[in-house]
Design a protein around this motif. Structure first.
Motif, PDB file in Angstrom:
ATOM      1  N   MET A   1       0.836  -1.178   0.000  1.00 34.88           N
ATOM      2  CA  MET A   1       0.000   0.000   0.000  1.00 34.88           C
ATOM      3  C   MET A   1       0.883   1.245   0.000  1.00 34.88           C
ATOM      4  SD  MET A   1      -3.154   0.475  -0.029  1.00 34.88           S
ATOM      5  CE  MET A   1      -4.451   1.571   0.257  1.00 34.88           C
ATOM      6  N   PRO A   2       0.571   2.245  -0.853  1.00 34.87           N
ATOM      7  CA  PRO A   2       1.380   3.452  -0.907  1.00 34.87           C
ATOM      8  C   PRO A   2       1.258   4.283   0.373  1.00 34.87           C
ATOM      9  CG  PRO A   2      -0.323   3.466  -2.620  1.00 34.87           C
ATOM     10  CD  PRO A   2      -0.465   2.216  -1.850  1.00 34.87           C
ATOM     11  N   VAL A   3       2.326   4.973   0.721  1.00 36.12           N
ATOM     12  CA  VAL A   3       2.341   5.875   1.874  1.00 36.12           C
ATOM     13  C   VAL A   3       1.960   7.261   1.373  1.00 36.12           C
ATOM     14  CG1 VAL A   3       3.807   6.854   3.660  1.00 36.12           C
ATOM     15  CG2 VAL A   3       4.190   4.523   2.899  1.00 36.12           C
ATOM     16  N   ARG A   4       1.112   7.986   2.143  1.00 32.10           N
ATOM     17  CA  ARG A   4       0.622   9.268   1.652  1.00 32.10           C
ATOM     18  C   ARG A   4       0.726  10.358   2.711  1.00 32.10           C
ATOM     19  NH1 ARG A   4      -5.117   7.474  -0.593  1.00 32.10           N
ATOM     20  NH2 ARG A   4      -4.934   9.109  -2.083  1.00 32.10           N
ATOM     21  N   GLY A   5       0.756  11.603   2.253  1.00 27.68           N
ATOM     22  CA  GLY A   5       0.728  12.771   3.110  1.00 27.68           C
ATOM     23  C   GLY A   5       0.257  13.971   2.303  1.00 27.68           C
ATOM     24  N   ILE A  23       4.318   7.396  -1.774  1.00 28.21           N
ATOM     25  CA  ILE A  23       5.521   6.574  -1.937  1.00 28.21           C
ATOM     26  C   ILE A  23       5.087   5.155  -2.287  1.00 28.21           C
ATOM     27  CG2 ILE A  23       7.574   5.641  -0.823  1.00 28.21           C
ATOM     28  CD1 ILE A  23       7.516   8.072   1.051  1.00 28.21           C
ATOM     29  N   PHE A  24       5.564   4.669  -3.419  1.00 24.61           N
ATOM     30  CA  PHE A  24       5.312   3.299  -3.843  1.00 24.61           C
ATOM     31  C   PHE A  24       6.559   2.476  -3.568  1.00 24.61           C
ATOM     32  CE2 PHE A  24       2.281   5.609  -6.526  1.00 24.61           C
ATOM     33  CZ  PHE A  24       1.139   4.850  -6.333  1.00 24.61           C
ATOM     34  N   GLU A  25       6.401   1.362  -2.896  1.00 17.33           N
ATOM     35  CA  GLU A  25       7.517   0.465  -2.615  1.00 17.33           C
ATOM     36  C   GLU A  25       8.024  -0.153  -3.921  1.00 17.33           C
ATOM     37  OE1 GLU A  25       8.929   0.026   0.345  1.00 17.33           O
ATOM     38  OE2 GLU A  25       7.519   1.401   1.292  1.00 17.33           O
ATOM     39  N   LYS A  58      12.216   2.584  -4.651  1.00 19.41           N
ATOM     40  CA  LYS A  58      10.988   3.270  -4.226  1.00 19.41           C
ATOM     41  C   LYS A  58      10.713   4.448  -5.146  1.00 19.41           C
ATOM     42  CE  LYS A  58      11.062   2.336   0.716  1.00 19.41           C
ATOM     43  NZ  LYS A  58      11.128   2.950   2.054  1.00 19.41           N
ATOM     44  N   ARG A  59       9.433   4.643  -5.453  1.00 20.38           N
ATOM     45  CA  ARG A  59       9.012   5.792  -6.256  1.00 20.38           C
ATOM     46  C   ARG A  59       8.374   6.803  -5.321  1.00 20.38           C
ATOM     47  NH1 ARG A  59       7.977   1.262  -9.389  1.00 20.38           N
ATOM     48  NH2 ARG A  59       8.716   1.367 -11.509  1.00 20.38           N
ATOM     49  N   ARG A  60       8.946   7.986  -5.248  1.00 24.12           N
ATOM     50  CA  ARG A  60       8.403   9.063  -4.420  1.00 24.12           C
ATOM     51  C   ARG A  60       7.775  10.085  -5.353  1.00 24.12           C
ATOM     52  NH1 ARG A  60      13.063   7.162  -2.387  1.00 24.12           N
ATOM     53  NH2 ARG A  60      13.058   6.562  -0.191  1.00 24.12           N
ATOM     54  N   LEU A  61       6.467  10.276  -5.214  1.00 27.95           N
ATOM     55  CA  LEU A  61       5.731  11.157  -6.102  1.00 27.95           C
ATOM     56  C   LEU A  61       5.095  12.286  -5.314  1.00 27.95           C
ATOM     57  CD1 LEU A  61       4.844   7.957  -6.941  1.00 27.95           C
ATOM     58  CD2 LEU A  61       4.102   9.249  -8.895  1.00 27.95           C
ATOM     59  N   VAL A  62       4.944  13.420  -5.992  1.00 32.28           N
ATOM     60  CA  VAL A  62       4.153  14.520  -5.462  1.00 32.28           C
ATOM     61  C   VAL A  62       3.089  14.794  -6.506  1.00 32.28           C
ATOM     62  CG1 VAL A  62       4.130  16.918  -4.712  1.00 32.28           C
ATOM     63  CG2 VAL A  62       6.113  15.489  -4.215  1.00 32.28           C
TER      64      VAL A  62
END
Length: 74
Positions: A1-5, A23-25, A58-62
Motif C-alpha cells: 500500500m502506498p504511503v501518503r501525506g 511513496i510506492f515500494e 521506491k518511487r516518491r511522487l508529489v
C-alpha cells in the motif's frame, strides 16, 4: 500500500494547490503505478508534479490539484 501525506500551498489570490505525497515500494511494477495514477487523475483531478525513483527502487511522487475558492464580490 502506498504511503501518503497531504499539504496545501497558496500561490495567488483565490487559487491554492493541494499536494499529496505518495511513496510506492519497489514491489509495485511500472504498470501498476501507472494504472493507479491514471485512476487518481481521472477521478480525483490530480496531476503529477514530481517523481523521484530512489536507488532502493521506491518511487516518491508529489501529486497536485488546483483548489479554486469562490471570492465574494459584493
Amino acid at each position: 500500500m502506498p504511503v501518503r501525506g497531504k499539504l496545501l500551498r497558496g500561490l495567488g489570490r483565490g487559487v491554492e494547490w493541494e499536494f499529496d505525497r505518495v511513496i510506492f515500494e519497489s514491489g509495485f511494477s511500472r504498470n501498476q503505478v501507472t494504472r493507479l495514477l491514471v485512476e487518481r487523475a481521472e477521478h480525483g483531478g490530480w496531476e503529477l508534479d514530481r517523481l523521484q525513483i530512489g536507488a532502493d527502487g521506491k518511487r516518491r511522487l508529489v501529486l497536485r490539484r488546483k483548489i479554486i475558492r469562490a471570492v465574494r464580490t459584493a
